[in-house]
Design a protein around this motif. Structure first.
Motif, PDB file in Angstrom:
ATOM      1  N   THR A 360      79.096  78.674  -1.447  1.00  0.00           N
ATOM      2  CA  THR A 360      78.983  77.218  -1.530  1.00  0.00           C
ATOM      3  C   THR A 360      77.779  76.759  -0.706  1.00  0.00           C
ATOM      4  O   THR A 360      77.918  76.330   0.441  1.00  0.00           O
ATOM      5  N   HIS A 361      76.603  76.872  -1.298  1.00  0.00           N
ATOM      6  CA  HIS A 361      75.375  76.530  -0.594  1.00  0.00           C
ATOM      7  C   HIS A 361      75.287  75.037  -0.292  1.00  0.00           C
ATOM      8  O   HIS A 361      74.703  74.638   0.718  1.00  0.00           O
ATOM      9  N   LEU A 362      75.824  74.208  -1.170  1.00  0.00           N
ATOM     10  CA  LEU A 362      75.765  72.759  -0.926  1.00  0.00           C
ATOM     11  C   LEU A 362      76.554  72.387   0.323  1.00  0.00           C
ATOM     12  O   LEU A 362      76.096  71.568   1.137  1.00  0.00           O
ATOM     13  N   ALA A 363      77.738  72.951   0.484  1.00  0.00           N
ATOM     14  CA  ALA A 363      78.540  72.649   1.673  1.00  0.00           C
ATOM     15  C   ALA A 363      77.833  73.129   2.932  1.00  0.00           C
ATOM     16  O   ALA A 363      77.886  72.474   3.980  1.00  0.00           O
ATOM     17  N   THR A 364      77.153  74.263   2.850  1.00  0.00           N
ATOM     18  CA  THR A 364      76.409  74.774   4.008  1.00  0.00           C
ATOM     19  C   THR A 364      75.281  73.831   4.371  1.00  0.00           C
ATOM     20  O   THR A 364      75.073  73.509   5.548  1.00  0.00           O
ATOM     21  N   MET A 365      74.532  73.370   3.385  1.00  0.00           N
ATOM     22  CA  MET A 365      73.455  72.423   3.657  1.00  0.00           C
ATOM     23  C   MET A 365      74.010  71.112   4.208  1.00  0.00           C
ATOM     24  O   MET A 365      73.444  70.521   5.139  1.00  0.00           O
ATOM     25  N   GLY A 366      75.132  70.656   3.649  1.00  0.00           N
ATOM     26  CA  GLY A 366      75.756  69.441   4.161  1.00  0.00           C
ATOM     27  C   GLY A 366      76.166  69.572   5.613  1.00  0.00           C
ATOM     28  O   GLY A 366      76.076  68.615   6.395  1.00  0.00           O
ATOM     29  N   PHE A 367      76.612  70.761   6.013  1.00  0.00           N
ATOM     30  CA  PHE A 367      76.992  71.006   7.403  1.00  0.00           C
ATOM     31  C   PHE A 367      75.794  70.830   8.329  1.00  0.00           C
ATOM     32  O   PHE A 367      75.887  70.173   9.372  1.00  0.00           O
ATOM     33  N   TYR A 368      74.639  71.391   7.953  1.00  0.00           N
ATOM     34  CA  TYR A 368      73.447  71.250   8.790  1.00  0.00           C
ATOM     35  C   TYR A 368      72.982  69.799   8.858  1.00  0.00           C
ATOM     36  O   TYR A 368      72.540  69.322   9.906  1.00  0.00           O
ATOM     37  N   ILE A 369      73.062  69.095   7.741  1.00  0.00           N
ATOM     38  CA  ILE A 369      72.653  67.691   7.731  1.00  0.00           C
ATOM     39  C   ILE A 369      73.517  66.879   8.698  1.00  0.00           C
ATOM     40  O   ILE A 369      73.015  66.054   9.474  1.00  0.00           O
ATOM     41  N   LEU A 370      74.822  67.124   8.673  1.00  0.00           N
ATOM     42  CA  LEU A 370      75.720  66.377   9.554  1.00  0.00           C
ATOM     43  C   LEU A 370      75.486  66.732  11.020  1.00  0.00           C
ATOM     44  O   LEU A 370      75.614  65.865  11.905  1.00  0.00           O
ATOM     45  N   ARG A 371      75.149  67.980  11.299  1.00  0.00           N
ATOM     46  CA  ARG A 371      74.823  68.356  12.681  1.00  0.00           C
ATOM     47  C   ARG A 371      73.611  67.594  13.180  1.00  0.00           C
ATOM     48  O   ARG A 371      73.598  67.059  14.299  1.00  0.00           O
ATOM     49  N   VAL A 372      72.577  67.555  12.357  1.00  0.00           N
ATOM     50  CA  VAL A 372      71.356  66.845  12.742  1.00  0.00           C
ATOM     51  C   VAL A 372      71.642  65.358  12.897  1.00  0.00           C
ATOM     52  O   VAL A 372      71.217  64.726  13.877  1.00  0.00           O
ATOM     53  N   ARG A 373      72.366  64.786  11.936  1.00  0.00           N
ATOM     54  CA  ARG A 373      72.666  63.360  12.005  1.00  0.00           C
ATOM     55  C   ARG A 373      73.489  63.028  13.248  1.00  0.00           C
ATOM     56  O   ARG A 373      73.263  61.997  13.899  1.00  0.00           O
ATOM     57  N   SER A 374      74.433  63.882  13.600  1.00  0.00           N
ATOM     58  CA  SER A 374      75.248  63.652  14.791  1.00  0.00           C
ATOM     59  C   SER A 374      74.377  63.593  16.041  1.00  0.00           C
ATOM     60  O   SER A 374      74.568  62.733  16.916  1.00  0.00           O
ATOM     61  N   ASN A 375      73.398  64.482  16.146  1.00  0.00           N
ATOM     62  CA  ASN A 375      72.502  64.468  17.300  1.00  0.00           C
ATOM     63  C   ASN A 375      71.612  63.229  17.315  1.00  0.00           C
ATOM     64  O   ASN A 375      71.337  62.656  18.375  1.00  0.00           O
ATOM     65  N   LEU A 376      71.149  62.815  16.136  1.00  0.00           N
ATOM     66  CA  LEU A 376      70.327  61.610  16.063  1.00  0.00           C
ATOM     67  C   LEU A 376      71.118  60.382  16.531  1.00  0.00           C
ATOM     68  O   LEU A 376      70.604  59.544  17.283  1.00  0.00           O
ATOM     69  N   VAL A 377      72.350  60.291  16.087  1.00  0.00           N
ATOM     70  CA  VAL A 377      73.205  59.159  16.495  1.00  0.00           C
ATOM     71  C   VAL A 377      73.465  59.205  17.995  1.00  0.00           C
ATOM     72  O   VAL A 377      73.440  58.170  18.678  1.00  0.00           O
TER      73      VAL A 377
END
Length: 385
Positions: A360-377
């Motif tokens: 599930t490559h999409l879920a993996t990419m979504g995980f990284y996006i949320l990690r980055v977004r969490s740090n930005l917030v």
């Protein structure tokens, strides 16, 4: 005793062979019919048709080459800017324009004055990303054969030749978001100064649609293709940096501008995360989901763009980052962006999250996006205190 069994399997394989032969004959029939018709014609007819076929073959060869060759692609491209050295050079310039300090009496942070006479790393990276998209590579989304699709079917709806186009659009999304922030806040002083003309033109040109070719179905008149607008935006961004370096423009590196910049980027990749979640949750067809690659490579391109832009922001906002104590978090965010760029599967699979056969490559990419977004917030919240 074994003869009936052997005969049975022989009949099965013979039937399979006949079936495959019929399918191949059905596929080749139109081409054979056209070839026979072509051979029976005179050279007056054969000549123009042959030339047209050669031109079409050449166009498809060029199209396939451009969609498969990613010139200049480098997940470590931010290292080319020697950002650590640029931080030192920026810190050694006029302290009145580059330093954020803390008053000993109250402990309050004193904001730096707007920067002049020094180039903006954000602008440099943004202009280079445009150059990467439309000069080092052909802009796929407005190419004629990409617009025509596969027998009228949009290439985005097929598994072929659309990954690079989606990646370029993702990079372009990061460029567009940055160009808006440069005009609205970073390239002026708290909204009290006039909008920089170079940045204004760059924003307008980079917002131009992504699919315009020389001609279109809505008008018989020739048009300016999309890449030309983006090249003009690149030139305007570099003109702004030249003006900034010669002390004729300003870059307002205050904490409130950084807060707004991080907030807009977080919202931007948050929207992409929602698109990925929807595709992953409701269309998990594994390797047979023909739209999963579009979503994946758009998100990848967006993170690719923001990796360089946020790395550059660490130079332009270095004084604020250090004064507010978010340097460790900033470094970690850049590392997470870079880690996301390590995901480069040959075939994108949108399998079930609890599946065991298809990834599930999409879920993996979504995980990284949320990690980055969490740090930005988190960084935005620290800066806003």
């Amino acid at each position: 005793m074994l003869d009936p069994i052997v005969a049975f399997f022989q009949r099965i394989f013979a039937a399979i062979g006949r079936g495959i032969g019929l399918v191949i004959a059905w596929i080749l029939w139109p081409f054979i019919t056209v070839a026979n018709w072509y051979r029976a014609r005179s050279w007056i007819i054969k000549g123009p048709i042959g030339i047209g076929l050669l031109v079409l073959f050449g166009l498809y060869a060029y199209f396939i080459w451009q969609t498969q060759m990613w010139t200049g692609f480098d997940p470590d491209y931010a290292n080319r800017y020697n950002l650590a050295q640029r931080k030192q050079e920026t810190a050694s310039t006029d302290t009145a324009t580059t330093t954020t300090t803390t008053t000993p009496a109250t402990g309050e942070v004193v904001e730096p004055e707007p920067k002049t006479c020094v180039r903006s790393a954000i602008v440099d990276v943004t202009a280079d990303l445009i150059n990467f998209n439309v000069n080092q590579n052909a802009w796929i989304s407005s190419m004629l054969l990409y617009k025509l699709g596969l027998f009228g079917l949009d290439w985005d709806s097929t598994p072929w030749f659309d990954n690079k186009a989606s990646f370029q659009r993702g990079v372009n999304q990061a460029i567009r978001r940055t160009s808006v922030e440069l005009v609205d806040s970073l390239g002026r002083v708290r909204g009290t100064s006039g909008i920089n003309a170079d940045l204004q033109r760059a924003r307008g040109n980079i917002q131009f649609d992504e699919e315009t070719w020389y001609f279109g179905s809505d008008s018989l008149l020739p048009k300016t293709p999309t890449p030309n607008y983006y090249r003009t935006a690149m030139v305007d961004l570099r003109k702004f940096n030249t003006s900034l370096e010669s002390c004729d423009a300003i870059f307002d590196s205050r904490s409130d501008n950084l807060i707004e910049f991080l907030d807009r980027i977080a919202n931007d990749i948050g929207s992409t995360s929602a698109i990925i979640r929807e595709r992953s949750e409701f269309h998990n067809g594994g390797w047979f989901d023909t739209r999963a690659d579009d979503r994946f490579w758009f998100a990848y391109g967006q993170l690719y763009g923001y990796y360089g832009i946020l790395s550059a922001a660490g130079v332009d906002f270095d004084a604020v980052i250090k004064a507010r104590g978010i340097e460790p978090l900033w470094v970690e965010t850049i590392k997470q962006l870079r880690s996301a760029l390590n995901i480069q599967p040959a075939i994108i699979s949108n399998g079930r999250e609890d599946g065991w056969i298809m990834p599930t490559h999409l879920a993996t990419m979504g995980f990284y996006i949320l990690r980055v977004r969490s740090n930005l917030v988190e960084m935005r919240d620290v800066l806003a205190r």
